[in-house]
Design a protein around this motif. Structure first.
Motif, PDB file in Angstrom:
ATOM      1  N   TRP A 255       0.814  -1.205   0.000  1.00  0.00           N
ATOM      2  CA  TRP A 255       0.000   0.000   0.000  1.00  0.00           C
ATOM      3  C   TRP A 255       0.847   1.254   0.000  1.00  0.00           C
ATOM      4  O   TRP A 255       0.373   2.331  -0.422  1.00  0.00           O
ATOM      5  CB  TRP A 255      -0.995  -0.032   1.157  1.00  0.00           C
ATOM      6  CG  TRP A 255      -2.002  -1.127   0.949  1.00  0.00           C
ATOM      7  CD1 TRP A 255      -2.235  -2.198   1.756  1.00  0.00           C
ATOM      8  CD2 TRP A 255      -2.872  -1.297  -0.174  1.00  0.00           C
ATOM      9  NE1 TRP A 255      -3.196  -3.018   1.215  1.00  0.00           N
ATOM     10  CE2 TRP A 255      -3.596  -2.488   0.025  1.00  0.00           C
ATOM     11  CE3 TRP A 255      -3.106  -0.561  -1.338  1.00  0.00           C
ATOM     12  CZ2 TRP A 255      -4.543  -2.950  -0.878  1.00  0.00           C
ATOM     13  CZ3 TRP A 255      -4.041  -1.029  -2.245  1.00  0.00           C
ATOM     14  CH2 TRP A 255      -4.749  -2.200  -2.007  1.00  0.00           C
ATOM     15  N   TYR A 256       2.089   1.158   0.426  1.00  0.00           N
ATOM     16  CA  TYR A 256       3.025   2.267   0.233  1.00  0.00           C
ATOM     17  C   TYR A 256       3.191   2.532  -1.263  1.00  0.00           C
ATOM     18  O   TYR A 256       3.129   3.676  -1.722  1.00  0.00           O
ATOM     19  CB  TYR A 256       4.365   1.920   0.883  1.00  0.00           C
ATOM     20  CG  TYR A 256       5.521   2.802   0.465  1.00  0.00           C
ATOM     21  CD1 TYR A 256       5.501   4.176   0.684  1.00  0.00           C
ATOM     22  CD2 TYR A 256       6.644   2.253  -0.141  1.00  0.00           C
ATOM     23  CE1 TYR A 256       6.568   4.976   0.299  1.00  0.00           C
ATOM     24  CE2 TYR A 256       7.717   3.044  -0.525  1.00  0.00           C
ATOM     25  CZ  TYR A 256       7.670   4.406  -0.309  1.00  0.00           C
ATOM     26  OH  TYR A 256       8.722   5.197  -0.694  1.00  0.00           O
ATOM     27  N   GLY A 257       3.368   1.470  -2.044  1.00  0.00           N
ATOM     28  CA  GLY A 257       3.472   1.621  -3.490  1.00  0.00           C
ATOM     29  C   GLY A 257       2.224   2.244  -4.083  1.00  0.00           C
ATOM     30  O   GLY A 257       2.304   3.111  -4.967  1.00  0.00           O
ATOM     31  N   ALA A 258       1.051   1.816  -3.607  1.00  0.00           N
ATOM     32  CA  ALA A 258      -0.203   2.362  -4.120  1.00  0.00           C
ATOM     33  C   ALA A 258      -0.305   3.863  -3.854  1.00  0.00           C
ATOM     34  O   ALA A 258      -0.763   4.632  -4.718  1.00  0.00           O
ATOM     35  CB  ALA A 258      -1.382   1.630  -3.490  1.00  0.00           C
ATOM     36  N   CYS A 259       0.121   4.285  -2.670  1.00  0.00           N
ATOM     37  CA  CYS A 259       0.044   5.712  -2.338  1.00  0.00           C
ATOM     38  C   CYS A 259       1.098   6.523  -3.084  1.00  0.00           C
ATOM     39  O   CYS A 259       0.874   7.710  -3.376  1.00  0.00           O
ATOM     40  CB  CYS A 259       0.162   5.907  -0.828  1.00  0.00           C
ATOM     41  SG  CYS A 259      -1.399   5.584   0.039  1.00  0.00           S
ATOM     42  N   LEU A 332      -0.592   6.509   5.690  1.00  0.00           N
ATOM     43  CA  LEU A 332      -1.026   6.385   4.302  1.00  0.00           C
ATOM     44  C   LEU A 332      -2.478   6.815   4.130  1.00  0.00           C
ATOM     45  O   LEU A 332      -2.865   7.298   3.062  1.00  0.00           O
ATOM     46  CB  LEU A 332      -0.830   4.953   3.804  1.00  0.00           C
ATOM     47  CG  LEU A 332       0.624   4.503   3.612  1.00  0.00           C
ATOM     48  CD1 LEU A 332       0.669   3.089   3.052  1.00  0.00           C
ATOM     49  CD2 LEU A 332       1.397   5.455   2.702  1.00  0.00           C
ATOM     50  N   MET A 333      -3.293   6.668   5.178  1.00  0.00           N
ATOM     51  CA  MET A 333      -4.657   7.160   5.117  1.00  0.00           C
ATOM     52  C   MET A 333      -4.662   8.667   4.890  1.00  0.00           C
ATOM     53  O   MET A 333      -5.452   9.201   4.097  1.00  0.00           O
ATOM     54  CB  MET A 333      -5.392   6.809   6.407  1.00  0.00           C
ATOM     55  CG  MET A 333      -6.880   7.151   6.423  1.00  0.00           C
ATOM     56  SD  MET A 333      -7.903   5.985   5.493  1.00  0.00           S
ATOM     57  CE  MET A 333      -8.301   6.913   4.025  1.00  0.00           C
ATOM     58  N   LYS A 334      -3.762   9.375   5.577  1.00  0.00           N
ATOM     59  CA  LYS A 334      -3.652  10.832   5.400  1.00  0.00           C
ATOM     60  C   LYS A 334      -3.197  11.172   3.986  1.00  0.00           C
ATOM     61  O   LYS A 334      -3.704  12.108   3.363  1.00  0.00           O
ATOM     62  CB  LYS A 334      -2.678  11.408   6.424  1.00  0.00           C
ATOM     63  CG  LYS A 334      -3.097  11.243   7.873  1.00  0.00           C
ATOM     64  CD  LYS A 334      -2.008  11.754   8.805  1.00  0.00           C
ATOM     65  CE  LYS A 334      -2.347  11.485  10.262  1.00  0.00           C
ATOM     66  NZ  LYS A 334      -1.241  11.898  11.172  1.00  0.00           N
ATOM     67  N   VAL A 335      -2.232  10.397   3.486  1.00  0.00           N
ATOM     68  CA  VAL A 335      -1.723  10.643   2.133  1.00  0.00           C
ATOM     69  C   VAL A 335      -2.842  10.449   1.107  1.00  0.00           C
ATOM     70  O   VAL A 335      -3.055  11.302   0.229  1.00  0.00           O
ATOM     71  CB  VAL A 335      -0.540   9.705   1.820  1.00  0.00           C
ATOM     72  CG1 VAL A 335      -0.144   9.793   0.346  1.00  0.00           C
ATOM     73  CG2 VAL A 335       0.660  10.047   2.710  1.00  0.00           C
ATOM     74  N   ALA A 336      -3.555   9.336   1.215  1.00  0.00           N
ATOM     75  CA  ALA A 336      -4.632   9.052   0.262  1.00  0.00           C
ATOM     76  C   ALA A 336      -5.732  10.107   0.355  1.00  0.00           C
ATOM     77  O   ALA A 336      -6.280  10.541  -0.673  1.00  0.00           O
ATOM     78  CB  ALA A 336      -5.206   7.660   0.523  1.00  0.00           C
ATOM     79  N   ASP A 337      -6.045  10.547   1.558  1.00  0.00           N
ATOM     80  CA  ASP A 337      -7.080  11.561   1.749  1.00  0.00           C
ATOM     81  C   ASP A 337      -6.667  12.874   1.093  1.00  0.00           C
ATOM     82  O   ASP A 337      -7.479  13.541   0.427  1.00  0.00           O
ATOM     83  CB  ASP A 337      -7.330  11.767   3.241  1.00  0.00           C
ATOM     84  CG  ASP A 337      -8.464  12.743   3.508  1.00  0.00           C
ATOM     85  OD1 ASP A 337      -9.622  12.367   3.267  1.00  0.00           O
ATOM     86  OD2 ASP A 337      -8.178  13.874   3.933  1.00  0.00           O
ATOM     87  N   ARG A 338      -5.410  13.258   1.253  1.00  0.00           N
ATOM     88  CA  ARG A 338      -4.938  14.495   0.625  1.00  0.00           C
ATOM     89  C   ARG A 338      -4.991  14.392  -0.897  1.00  0.00           C
ATOM     90  O   ARG A 338      -5.306  15.372  -1.582  1.00  0.00           O
ATOM     91  CB  ARG A 338      -3.521  14.816   1.078  1.00  0.00           C
ATOM     92  CG  ARG A 338      -3.376  15.202   2.540  1.00  0.00           C
ATOM     93  CD  ARG A 338      -1.979  15.723   2.835  1.00  0.00           C
ATOM     94  NE  ARG A 338      -1.698  15.690   4.260  1.00  0.00           N
ATOM     95  CZ  ARG A 338      -0.843  14.845   4.844  1.00  0.00           C
ATOM     96  NH1 ARG A 338      -0.181  13.958   4.096  1.00  0.00           N
ATOM     97  NH2 ARG A 338      -0.652  14.884   6.134  1.00  0.00           N
ATOM     98  N   CYS A 339      -4.663  13.217  -1.433  1.00  0.00           N
ATOM     99  CA  CYS A 339      -4.714  13.039  -2.888  1.00  0.00           C
ATOM    100  C   CYS A 339      -6.122  13.262  -3.416  1.00  0.00           C
ATOM    101  O   CYS A 339      -6.325  13.944  -4.430  1.00  0.00           O
ATOM    102  CB  CYS A 339      -4.224  11.642  -3.269  1.00  0.00           C
ATOM    103  SG  CYS A 339      -2.448  11.387  -3.037  1.00  0.00           S
ATOM    104  N   GLU A 360      -9.123   1.326  -0.367  1.00  0.00           N
ATOM    105  CA  GLU A 360      -8.294   0.187   0.035  1.00  0.00           C
ATOM    106  C   GLU A 360      -7.480   0.509   1.283  1.00  0.00           C
ATOM    107  O   GLU A 360      -7.305  -0.335   2.172  1.00  0.00           O
ATOM    108  CB  GLU A 360      -7.359  -0.210  -1.108  1.00  0.00           C
ATOM    109  CG  GLU A 360      -8.041  -0.564  -2.421  1.00  0.00           C
ATOM    110  CD  GLU A 360      -8.793  -1.876  -2.385  1.00  0.00           C
ATOM    111  OE1 GLU A 360      -8.574  -2.667  -1.458  1.00  0.00           O
ATOM    112  OE2 GLU A 360      -9.605  -2.110  -3.304  1.00  0.00           O
ATOM    113  N   ILE A 361      -6.962   1.729   1.356  1.00  0.00           N
ATOM    114  CA  ILE A 361      -6.170   2.116   2.531  1.00  0.00           C
ATOM    115  C   ILE A 361      -7.055   2.166   3.770  1.00  0.00           C
ATOM    116  O   ILE A 361      -6.616   1.816   4.875  1.00  0.00           O
ATOM    117  CB  ILE A 361      -5.486   3.478   2.300  1.00  0.00           C
ATOM    118  CG1 ILE A 361      -4.484   3.387   1.141  1.00  0.00           C
ATOM    119  CG2 ILE A 361      -4.759   3.936   3.562  1.00  0.00           C
ATOM    120  CD1 ILE A 361      -3.359   2.404   1.341  1.00  0.00           C
TER     121      ILE A 361
END
Length: 391
Positions: A255-259, A332-339, A360-361
């Motif tokens: 999931w690091y790769g996904a983000c 990663l939840m924060k990263v995905a949310d910002r995206c 997914e995250i």
């Protein structure tokens, strides 16, 4: 990890990244999905054939059967995660990757030949039957609540119970079933499908990256030969820990790769989209969000590498994998949310994978133990260590 191992892992990771970006990413729009929007087995098999042709199938396990180190595996699995389909294509997905690891570590020669070989070859999918329905008072984050039982019957064992959220059970060819006997917890390898294993339903869930979904299953007098028990009766909880410590970290890697990819997409959007007379990237709110993503992604990379190094040292790594699971999933939840936020309405649609990565995250914060359980486990360790130090 010595220099030669690092160079080997980096070379594999580069080939995997090229394959995922050039071959797998175009399949993200492929319509072959089931009624829960999960990839069908036909799509998975086609992707794995493409990976086999490219020499990147099961890339974290070398031709001679040796596994890359956990640090080397991190480099490779992060690249497979650049697309939600990447781990499926390269055969590094959950639950198969964790099941392969477990069988490789503690499986007998018979079990390796019968069950591990087809998994390594990408010719079979597997499921791990541990979690049980909450309404039955069964095991979830607390495996000691196991309700599924197994009893000796001559040279066989009979297993009865119910399981819940069994990823990939529908369509799997191999299962690892956990049950309790008088001696304690046990694990068994089983061929699927089996008429004694009935899928009650596959609930629709937030995530949709795993074939077969997350099934509710009944086991009704499932008969398993004794030689298909993993190890000895009563050793099941120990084997669960063998599997779970690296498996939690593998989730972090993928999931690091996904983000990383989601952030690439959001960054490209911010550098093209105009609003209020200038590019989004030139607005402080957007620019700062992407800057925070870079900081968080680097912290995630370092956390994964640190935990992988602990596991490579031979330490049990339970506390460290719990720390990584909490820190990485929450960050990663924060990263995905910002995206999503940077892309606005475009981040909410299926037109890019950013929306899927966000879903997914969110599920990742539950997989292999929710954040709160890992924090509780760490708190108990803090108390235990402090008490020991005072003695």
């Amino acid at each position: 990890m010595n220099v030669d191992d690092l160079q080997t892992a980096m070379a594999i990771a580069e080939r995997v990244e090229q394959f995922v970006r050039e071959v797998v990413v175009p399949y993200e729009k492929d319509p072959r999905r089931d009624h829960h929007d999960c990839p069908t087995d036909a799509l998975v098999l086609e992707l794995r054939e493409r990976a086999r042709e490219a020499g990147v199938l099961t890339p974290h396990i070398l031709a001679d059967g040796r596994h890359l180190s956990q640090r080397g595996t991190a480099l490779v699995l992060a690249r497979t995660g650049l697309s939600p389909l990447g781990p499926l294509a390269c055969n590094t997905c959950a639950p198969d990757e964790g099941n392969m690891y477990l069988l490789g570590k503690v499986g007998s020669a018979f079990l390796k030949e019968r069950f591990l070989a087809p998994l390594l070859a990408g010719k079979a999918r597997s499921a791990f039957f541990m979690t049980e329905p909450a309404e039955d008072g069964g095991a979830g984050s607390d495996p000691s609540m196991m309700q599924t039982t197994c009893q000796r019957d001559g040279d066989d064992w009979l297993i009865n119970g119910r399981k819940a959220f069994i990823t990939g059970a529908e369509g799997a060819q191999i299962g690892i079933v956990m049950a309790k006997a008088q001696e304690g917890a046990c694990m068994f390898l089983v061929d699927l499908p089996d008429p004694a294993i009935r899928i009650e339903r596959v609930p629709r869930t937030l995530d949709s990256s795993m074939p077969g979904g997350h099934a509710i299953v009944t086991l009704d007098n499932l008969r398993v030969p004794s030689r298909q028990m993993l190890g000895n009766a009563g050793e099941g909880f120990g084997y669960a820990q063998v599997r779970l410590a690296p498996a939690r970290l593998s989730h972090c890697m993928r999931w690091y790769g996904a983000c990383l990819r989601a952030n690439e997409i959001a960054t490209a959007y911010a550098n093209r989209r105009m609003a209020f007379g200038k590019l989004l990237i030139d607005h402080e709110g957007t620019g700062f969000s992407l800057a925070e993503n870079l900081i968080d992604l680097k912290q995630v990379e370092l956390m994964i590498d640190w935990c992988a190094g602990v596991l490579d040292s031979g330490a049990p790594g339970g506390a460290e994998s719990s720390m990584a699971k909490v820190a990485v999933s929450e960050t990663l939840m924060k990263v995905a949310d910002r995206c999503v936020q940077v892309m606005g309405g475009s981040g909410l649609t299926e037109d890019s994978i950013v929306e899927q990565v966000y879903r997914e995250i969110r599920a990742f914060r539950i997989y292999d133990g929710p954040t709160e359980v890992h924090k509780w486990s760490l708190a108990k360790k803090i108390k235990r260590d402090w008490t020991r130090a005072q003695a």
